[in-house]
Design a protein around this motif. Structure first.
Motif, PDB file in Angstrom:
ATOM      1  N   ARG A  59       0.839  -1.190   0.000  1.00  0.00           N
ATOM      2  CA  ARG A  59       0.000   0.000   0.000  1.00  0.00           C
ATOM      3  C   ARG A  59       0.876   1.242   0.000  1.00  0.00           C
ATOM      4  O   ARG A  59       1.932   1.256   0.598  1.00  0.00           O
ATOM      5  CB  ARG A  59      -0.905   0.023   1.233  1.00  0.00           C
ATOM      6  N   GLU A  64      -2.801   5.605   0.563  1.00  0.00           N
ATOM      7  CA  GLU A  64      -3.805   4.606   0.928  1.00  0.00           C
ATOM      8  C   GLU A  64      -3.899   4.455   2.439  1.00  0.00           C
ATOM      9  O   GLU A  64      -4.995   4.343   2.995  1.00  0.00           O
ATOM     10  CB  GLU A  64      -3.490   3.263   0.274  1.00  0.00           C
ATOM     11  N   LYS A  75      -7.179   5.468   4.783  1.00  0.00           N
ATOM     12  CA  LYS A  75      -7.788   4.518   5.717  1.00  0.00           C
ATOM     13  C   LYS A  75      -7.861   5.119   7.123  1.00  0.00           C
ATOM     14  O   LYS A  75      -8.878   4.998   7.819  1.00  0.00           O
ATOM     15  CB  LYS A  75      -6.996   3.208   5.738  1.00  0.00           C
TER      16      LYS A  75
END
Length: 65
Positions: free
Chosen positions: A12, A16, A20
């Motif tokens: 990732r 990302e 999140k």
């Protein structure tokens, strides 16, 4: 660009991960305690708190911009 090297799933990017984290905060699943908010001009005070030279309140030290 930051890319994770974790073995527990696909790699990732930093974007990302930050996305999140933002989702967790927005959903109320991730909570932090803010101890003090200082203007950016007082960043030196934050450093003194981190170094233990000045008493730091319980919680995170946040700089506002």
């Amino acid at each position: 660009m930051f890319v994770s090297t974790s073995q527990d799933g696909p790699h990732r990017t930093l974007t990302e991960y930050l996305t999140k984290i933002a989702e967790l905060i927005d959903n109320g699943d991730l909570k932090t305690r803010v101890g003090v908010i200082l203007p950016l001009e007082e960043a030196y005070v934050a450093h003194l708190m981190l170094e233990g030279v000045r008493i730091a309140p319980g919680g995170k030290i946040v700089l506002s911009v």
